[in-house]
Design a protein around this motif. Structure first.
Motif, PDB file in Angstrom:
ATOM      1  N   GLY A 182     -71.757 -36.685  37.071  1.00 18.28           N
ATOM      2  CA  GLY A 182     -71.750 -35.235  36.886  1.00 18.28           C
ATOM      3  C   GLY A 182     -72.961 -34.581  37.525  1.00 18.28           C
ATOM      4  N   GLY A 183     -73.400 -33.488  36.936  1.00 19.56           N
ATOM      5  CA  GLY A 183     -74.509 -32.732  37.509  1.00 19.56           C
ATOM      6  C   GLY A 183     -74.005 -31.692  38.494  1.00 19.56           C
ATOM      7  N   LYS A 184     -74.861 -31.297  39.412  1.00 15.37           N
ATOM      8  CA  LYS A 184     -74.483 -30.293  40.405  1.00 15.37           C
ATOM      9  C   LYS A 184     -73.425 -30.858  41.348  1.00 15.37           C
ATOM     10  N   ARG A 185     -72.461 -30.029  41.712  1.00 13.03           N
ATOM     11  CA  ARG A 185     -71.320 -30.500  42.499  1.00 13.03           C
ATOM     12  C   ARG A 185     -71.713 -30.956  43.903  1.00 13.03           C
ATOM     13  N   ARG A 186     -72.714 -30.364  44.482  1.00  5.97           N
ATOM     14  CA  ARG A 186     -73.070 -30.680  45.860  1.00  5.97           C
ATOM     15  C   ARG A 186     -73.965 -31.909  45.976  1.00  5.97           C
ATOM     16  N   THR A 187     -74.352 -32.484  44.867  1.00  2.00           N
ATOM     17  CA  THR A 187     -75.192 -33.676  44.923  1.00  2.00           C
ATOM     18  C   THR A 187     -74.351 -34.900  45.274  1.00  2.00           C
ATOM     19  N   ARG A 188     -74.997 -35.894  45.868  1.00  3.91           N
ATOM     20  CA  ARG A 188     -74.279 -37.094  46.302  1.00  3.91           C
ATOM     21  C   ARG A 188     -73.820 -37.947  45.130  1.00  3.91           C
ATOM     22  N   TYR A 189     -74.474 -37.816  43.990  1.00  2.00           N
ATOM     23  CA  TYR A 189     -74.129 -38.667  42.853  1.00  2.00           C
ATOM     24  C   TYR A 189     -73.132 -38.011  41.899  1.00  2.00           C
ATOM     25  N   HIS A 190     -72.637 -36.814  42.224  1.00  2.00           N
ATOM     26  CA  HIS A 190     -71.763 -36.099  41.291  1.00  2.00           C
ATOM     27  C   HIS A 190     -70.495 -36.891  40.985  1.00  2.00           C
ATOM     28  N   GLU A 191     -69.881 -37.499  42.001  1.00  2.00           N
ATOM     29  CA  GLU A 191     -68.624 -38.222  41.813  1.00  2.00           C
ATOM     30  C   GLU A 191     -68.831 -39.712  41.533  1.00  2.00           C
ATOM     31  N   CYS A 192     -70.070 -40.160  41.498  1.00  2.00           N
ATOM     32  CA  CYS A 192     -70.336 -41.579  41.224  1.00  2.00           C
ATOM     33  C   CYS A 192     -70.094 -41.894  39.750  1.00  2.00           C
ATOM     34  N   LEU A 193     -69.911 -43.174  39.458  1.00  2.00           N
ATOM     35  CA  LEU A 193     -69.660 -43.624  38.092  1.00  2.00           C
ATOM     36  C   LEU A 193     -70.865 -44.386  37.555  1.00  2.00           C
ATOM     37  N   TRP A 194     -71.106 -44.189  36.261  1.00  2.00           N
ATOM     38  CA  TRP A 194     -72.134 -44.982  35.594  1.00  2.00           C
ATOM     39  C   TRP A 194     -71.606 -46.397  35.357  1.00  2.00           C
ATOM     40  N   ASN A 195     -72.445 -47.385  35.610  1.00  2.00           N
ATOM     41  CA  ASN A 195     -72.139 -48.781  35.273  1.00  2.00           C
ATOM     42  C   ASN A 195     -73.248 -49.272  34.343  1.00  2.00           C
ATOM     43  N   ILE A 196     -73.026 -49.085  33.054  1.00  2.00           N
ATOM     44  CA  ILE A 196     -74.062 -49.348  32.055  1.00  2.00           C
ATOM     45  C   ILE A 196     -73.574 -50.403  31.069  1.00  2.00           C
ATOM     46  N   LYS A 197     -74.478 -51.302  30.726  1.00  2.00           N
ATOM     47  CA  LYS A 197     -74.173 -52.342  29.752  1.00  2.00           C
ATOM     48  C   LYS A 197     -75.366 -52.527  28.830  1.00  2.00           C
ATOM     49  N   TYR A 198     -75.084 -52.634  27.536  1.00  2.00           N
ATOM     50  CA  TYR A 198     -76.155 -52.877  26.568  1.00  2.00           C
ATOM     51  C   TYR A 198     -76.538 -54.351  26.597  1.00  2.00           C
ATOM     52  N   LEU A 199     -77.850 -54.624  26.586  1.00  2.00           N
ATOM     53  CA  LEU A 199     -78.353 -55.994  26.643  1.00  2.00           C
ATOM     54  C   LEU A 199     -78.929 -56.386  25.283  1.00  2.00           C
ATOM     55  N   PRO A 200     -78.182 -57.136  24.489  1.00  2.00           N
ATOM     56  CA  PRO A 200     -78.719 -57.556  23.186  1.00  2.00           C
ATOM     57  C   PRO A 200     -79.815 -58.606  23.352  1.00  2.00           C
ATOM     58  N   ARG A 201     -80.844 -58.495  22.532  1.00  2.00           N
ATOM     59  CA  ARG A 201     -81.965 -59.449  22.498  1.00  2.00           C
ATOM     60  C   ARG A 201     -82.681 -59.560  23.849  1.00  2.00           C
ATOM     61  N   PHE A 202     -82.621 -58.510  24.638  1.00  2.00           N
ATOM     62  CA  PHE A 202     -83.301 -58.524  25.935  1.00  2.00           C
ATOM     63  C   PHE A 202     -84.720 -57.996  25.775  1.00  2.00           C
ATOM     64  N   LYS A 203     -85.681 -58.666  26.416  1.00  4.70           N
ATOM     65  CA  LYS A 203     -87.084 -58.270  26.379  1.00  4.70           C
ATOM     66  C   LYS A 203     -87.574 -58.011  27.800  1.00  4.70           C
ATOM     67  N   TRP A 204     -88.609 -57.167  27.893  1.00  2.69           N
ATOM     68  CA  TRP A 204     -89.172 -56.873  29.209  1.00  2.69           C
ATOM     69  C   TRP A 204     -89.785 -58.115  29.838  1.00  2.69           C
ATOM     70  N   ALA A 205     -90.195 -59.068  29.005  1.00  2.00           N
ATOM     71  CA  ALA A 205     -90.746 -60.316  29.551  1.00  2.00           C
ATOM     72  C   ALA A 205     -89.699 -61.059  30.372  1.00  2.00           C
ATOM     73  N   HIS A 206     -88.419 -60.956  29.963  1.00  2.00           N
ATOM     74  CA  HIS A 206     -87.349 -61.604  30.727  1.00  2.00           C
ATOM     75  C   HIS A 206     -87.263 -61.005  32.133  1.00  2.00           C
ATOM     76  N   LEU A 207     -87.391 -59.686  32.211  1.00  2.00           N
ATOM     77  CA  LEU A 207     -87.330 -59.021  33.513  1.00  2.00           C
ATOM     78  C   LEU A 207     -88.528 -59.403  34.377  1.00  2.00           C
ATOM     79  N   ASN A 208     -89.708 -59.477  33.766  1.00  2.00           N
ATOM     80  CA  ASN A 208     -90.902 -59.859  34.528  1.00  2.00           C
ATOM     81  C   ASN A 208     -90.759 -61.266  35.099  1.00  2.00           C
ATOM     82  N   GLU A 209     -90.181 -62.179  34.314  1.00  2.00           N
ATOM     83  CA  GLU A 209     -89.968 -63.542  34.803  1.00  2.00           C
ATOM     84  C   GLU A 209     -88.991 -63.554  35.971  1.00  2.00           C
ATOM     85  N   ARG A 210     -87.936 -62.765  35.856  1.00  2.00           N
ATOM     86  CA  ARG A 210     -86.946 -62.721  36.933  1.00  2.00           C
ATOM     87  C   ARG A 210     -87.548 -62.147  38.209  1.00  2.00           C
TER      88      ARG A 210
END
Length: 228
Positions: free
Chosen positions: A115-143
């Motif tokens: 959504g957002g403003k119609r003339r923006t490039r992301y207006h027609e894009c889709l969200w791809n979101i997933k909840y991460l249970p038991r995820f910690k920032w330390a896991h991301l730092n290791e990756r």
């Protein structure tokens, strides 16, 4: 019955008189106020793709409407140019102050238009979101540390391969120069090349054929051979 009424009943002894060693109502209220509230656990959602034209600030603005946001990180796409910051991102992680809010946001926004403003490039894009249970920032730092080590190892391998190819090319050029110098020295000389085994065999066979032909001519035409 609330806590205050329950406390008042506990203050009475068997005779119905108020006990002297119990807290007053004001002290009880102060104790209730000082009791620490249960702290909310944060929750992290994962964005498998970042809509075209969005940056970390825009992502926080769009998702911040649904709840309080803490940390966030978007993985930039490598440009191949050292020290040049990319304005495109491949994936991201966003932390909400409440785990319940993070789950709700992932369920509500996944596979929906940005959504957002119609003339923006992301207006027609889709969200791809997933909840991460038991995820910690330390896991991301290791990756991220592991991916960095893999990139460095791949770069070292490519550099070593380029060096080997360069050294081989230089050696080939040096050998070519040496061979050319030898050929230049032999240009003024009258050098007869040695006959090969095949050439020697062919000459012998040709000589034998001539001798045989001469023998047969003398055998069947003796008059011609004597006249001549």
């Amino acid at each position: 019955m609330n806590m205050k009424e329950k406390h008042q009943l506990e203050q009475l002894d068997e005779t119905g008189n108020v006990k002297d060693d119990l807290m007053s109502d004001e002290e009880l209220e102060d104790e209730e106020i000082e009791k620490p509230k249960s702290r909310k656990k944060p929750g992290i959602v994962y964005l498998s793709s970042i809509p075209t034209g969005m940056n970390p600030q825009l992502v926080r603005e769009f998702l911040g409407v649904h709840g309080e946001i803490g940390k966030s990180f978007l993985q930039p796409i490598e440009t191949g140019v050292k020290k040049k910051r990319s304005n495109r991102f491949s994936e991201g992680w966003v932390e909400f102050a409440s785990k319940r809010v993070a789950k709700a946001v992932a369920e509500r926004l996944n596979n929906t238009k940005v959504g957002g403003k119609r003339r923006t490039r992301y207006h027609e894009c889709l969200w791809n979101i997933k909840y991460l249970p038991r995820f910690k920032w330390a896991h991301l730092n290791e990756r991220l540390a592991y991916e960095k080590a893999v990139r460095q190892q791949r770069m070292r391998t490519e550099i070593a391969q380029v060096k080997r190819e360069t050294n081989f090319f230089i050696e080939s050029v040096d050998q070519s120069k040496k061979l050319r110098k030898k050929m230049d020295k032999l240009e003024g000389w009258n050098v007869t090349q040695r006959s090969t085994e095949e050439e020697i065999t062919n000459r012998k066979a040709s000589s034998q054929n001539q001798d045989r032909t001469e023998f047969l001519r003398n055998l069947f035409n003796p008059s011609k051979s004597s006249t001549s």
